[in-house]
Design an enzyme around this catalytic site. Structure first.
Site, PDB file in Angstrom:
ATOM      1  N   GLU A 191      -0.982   6.540  -3.541  1.00 26.74           N
ATOM      2  CA  GLU A 191      -2.064   6.132  -4.424  1.00 26.74           C
ATOM      3  C   GLU A 191      -2.866   5.043  -3.717  1.00 26.74           C
ATOM      4  O   GLU A 191      -2.312   4.021  -3.312  1.00 26.74           O
ATOM      5  CB  GLU A 191      -1.519   5.594  -5.741  1.00 26.74           C
ATOM      6  CG  GLU A 191      -0.838   6.645  -6.595  1.00 26.74           C
ATOM      7  CD  GLU A 191      -0.230   6.051  -7.853  1.00 26.74           C
ATOM      8  OE1 GLU A 191      -0.606   4.911  -8.216  1.00 26.74           O
ATOM      9  OE2 GLU A 191       0.615   6.710  -8.457  1.00 26.74           O
ATOM     10  N   ASP A 241      -3.643  -4.769 -14.053  1.00 26.70           N
ATOM     11  CA  ASP A 241      -2.872  -5.179 -12.889  1.00 26.70           C
ATOM     12  C   ASP A 241      -2.439  -6.635 -12.973  1.00 26.70           C
ATOM     13  O   ASP A 241      -3.141  -7.489 -13.509  1.00 26.70           O
ATOM     14  CB  ASP A 241      -3.692  -4.961 -11.615  1.00 26.70           C
ATOM     15  CG  ASP A 241      -3.956  -3.483 -11.363  1.00 26.70           C
ATOM     16  OD1 ASP A 241      -2.983  -2.716 -11.389  1.00 26.70           O
ATOM     17  OD2 ASP A 241      -5.116  -3.100 -11.168  1.00 26.70           O
TER      18      ASP A 241
END
Length: 259
Positions: A47, A58
């Site tokens: 990814e 995140d």
């Protein structure tokens, strides 16, 4: 066949390992080297993060990597150029992971076309509303045989999960917890119950578990409850600490996963 589907079709129940890193970090031109090294070392799928100024899902590690990449000058256009330069060498599936804003600015149709032209097999857009996926993104992605991977969390209802399973292809990204990304030392009983609940649903799509995998306990738990594991923050940290030396970062990661 799309490379993501091919990977799961050919895995013969072998547990898969996917790694995440942010394009343009730690250096602007390290992206292609990281991908080719990961492939050479046997990683099943990669990814590639599209850096964004406000990565809400995140934790600090990936936020810092995104900030570094943006300061280095990484853009979506440049990322596609870099990926295209190694397209003929990459045999594993590449998945782009990024937020909706820069993709919309680039243009959905153009984005899907650029993905295919640069060897990308799938995309993960954490903040993509499902209605927008169904009516805007999916039709464009289907035209280019591009997989749009959706995320589920412990808070996602069974009804919603079945709806996602029915309308997506490739794999389902099982987020281990409702928190942001970041390494964890263990998956507690609450997370184990979540894993068991999803297992009992017998979904059509294979699943990969991510967020928090950093050691032997979390890796084995993910592998026991899904087709494999996705490691992000731990690898991003080691890549930064290794000054971009991908082999050194991988050596340290594999050692950590034995502990």
């Amino acid at each position: 066949m799309n490379k993501i589907n091919q990977l799961f079709h050919d895995s013969n129940n072998r547990k898969l390992l996917s790694l995440y890193f942010c394009a343009g970090a730690p250096t602007l031109n390290s992206t292609t080297d990281v991908i080719l090294t990961l492939q050479a070392r046997g990683i099943d799928m990669v990814e590639v993060g599209i850096p964004f100024s406000d990565p809400m899902a995140d934790g600090p590690v990936i936020q810092d990597a995104a900030t570094t990449a943006l300061r280095n000058g990484m853009t979506l256009r440049l990322l596609f150029q870099q990926l295209q330069s190694i397209k003929s060498e990459v045999t594993m599936p590449l998945v782009l992971m990024g937020y909706l804003n820069p993709i919309m600015q680039y243009g959905i149709e153009r984005f899907c076309q650029s993905c295919v032209e640069s060897g990308v097999s799938g995309v993960i857009i954490p903040d993509l509303p499902f209605d927008d996926y169904l009516h805007t993104v999916k039709p464009a992605a289907d035209r280019y045989d591009l997989r749009v991977i959706m995320l589920i969390t412990p808070e996602t209802s069974d009804e919603r999960i079945r709806f996602i399973d029915q309308h997506t292809d490739g794999f389902i990204y099982m987020v281990s917890s409702a928190a942001t990304t970041g390494a964890q030392q263990s998956f507690d009983e609450q997370k184990q119950q979540y894993f068991r609940r999803i297992n009992q649903m017998q979904l059509r799509n294979p699943r990969m578990i991510g967020f928090g995998i950093s050691n032997r306990q979390t890796l084995e738990s993910a592998q026991q409850n899904a087709a494999g594991a996705i490691i992000g923050s731990k690898f991003v940290t080691l890549l930064r600490e290794s000054a971009g030396n991908t082999n050194a970062a991988l050596d340290r990661l594999f050692a950590a996963l034995q502990q």
